[in-house]
Design an enzyme around this catalytic site. Sequence first.
Site, PDB file in Angstrom:
ATOM      1  N   TYR A 109       0.847  -1.186   0.000  1.00 36.62           N
ATOM      2  CA  TYR A 109       0.000   0.000   0.000  1.00 36.62           C
ATOM      3  C   TYR A 109       0.882   1.235   0.000  1.00 36.62           C
ATOM      4  CZ  TYR A 109       0.422   2.135   4.663  1.00 36.62           C
ATOM      5  OH  TYR A 109       0.873   2.804   5.764  1.00 36.62           O
ATOM      6  N   PHE A 201      -2.833   0.999  12.805  1.00 39.44           N
ATOM      7  CA  PHE A 201      -2.862  -0.307  12.144  1.00 39.44           C
ATOM      8  C   PHE A 201      -1.453  -0.760  11.742  1.00 39.44           C
ATOM      9  CE2 PHE A 201      -2.859  -2.650   8.131  1.00 39.44           C
ATOM     10  CZ  PHE A 201      -3.735  -3.690   8.376  1.00 39.44           C
ATOM     11  N   ASP A 202      -0.676   0.130  11.130  1.00 42.53           N
ATOM     12  CA  ASP A 202       0.672  -0.215  10.667  1.00 42.53           C
ATOM     13  C   ASP A 202       1.547  -0.682  11.823  1.00 42.53           C
ATOM     14  OD1 ASP A 202      -0.640   1.745   8.965  1.00 42.53           O
ATOM     15  OD2 ASP A 202       1.216   1.767   7.798  1.00 42.53           O
ATOM     16  N   THR A 203       1.542   0.122  12.890  1.00 43.39           N
ATOM     17  CA  THR A 203       2.393  -0.188  14.040  1.00 43.39           C
ATOM     18  C   THR A 203       2.013  -1.522  14.666  1.00 43.39           C
ATOM     19  OG1 THR A 203       2.677   2.174  14.501  1.00 43.39           O
ATOM     20  CG2 THR A 203       3.188   0.627  16.282  1.00 43.39           C
TER      21      THR A 203
END
Length: 409
Positions: A109, A201-203
Amino acid sequence: MTALGKPRAAVQTGPTTIGAVLDVVIPVYNEETDLGPCVRRLHAHLSEHFPYAFQITIADNASVDGTLGVAEALAGELPGVEVLHLDAKGRGRALSAAWSASSAPVLAYMDVDLSTDLAALLPLVAPLISGHSDLAIGTRLARTSRVVRGTKREVISRAYNLLLRGALAARFSDAQCGFKAIRADVAGGLLPLVKDTGWFFDTELLVLAQRAGLRIHEVPVDWVDDPDSRVDIVATALADLRGMGRLGRALLTGALPLTELRAQVGRAPLARPPAQVPVGLPRQLVRFAAVGVASTLAYLLLFVATRGALGAQPANLLALLVTAVANTAANRRLTFGISGRRHAGRHHVQGLLAFALGLALTSGSLAVLHAVDGAPTRLVELAVLVAANLAATVLRFVLLRLGMHHRRN
């Protein structure tokens, strides 16, 4: 159109690109102006520079402007472009829905503003395509990264990543860069455990991946800050802090099934290397003899160098002690094929036992020589010591083989 399960309330438009190796997801919310130029630029770059079949998925986060219409027009215009519409906001929700619905083996993404130079895209996903790594992230904090952005964002980004290192023991350098990729099989195991649907979300995904023993590949990027970014820094920071607290508690209380996760998606333990030295006696003798010749030469050089200053017996003791330790280490590795620290102390004790016996043989030989001849020449001394060392070498081989050979098997 295919409806996905709750709570995503997502609708996918267009058929999945058959045989796509990479699916690049672009999550958007009210981006009707920037979406067209972004997707066309990305599509042109992939068509020209990416050597595999690809797909671009526009994940519309419940936009209330004309974003969805622009996305659908792009899907009709450009091959390999698809649209996923969600009725609820949240970047994490959009990524989870798009990645879960994709059939591509590698998922990525990037932000719609394309702040990251697209030249880093192939280096980002290549380790995942090859199977070398499990996740890949672009990092703006590497020494070789080139970044243009304001001081405020720079300080906040570095402070956040330092906080992650201290609070969650994160070992990755840049959790927030909107330029990431993951293997689909790994995503299938991680996504059900990621609770955040927003910017954290990424972390959360990266921390779980690290705790599962996955390999995270980092790519230094060229990154130019988007001055028109609509991210609410204060609200995002507070949400991230809440996410860190929730994730930290889950890790401390054992609420996360990390053992099962590691078994499901983690990398298998490294297998012991194949035996590098045959166990057969003839080859062991050859290698032992080579080590013995080197040790004897070193022993004689040390004896000659220290004989004048120390005398015969002290020089013999020093030379024998130094070469005995080196001899044990060399035989352990080269003759008997044992590596690592396991049983190393025991093996060196056995080597010192052989040293003591060798010392008794050589010292006894010197004592007998001096009893017979009160002033022997250096050449005679060396000849007697060589003969005594040969006997000590045979004794050393027998003792070391008994102590090491069965453990190697």
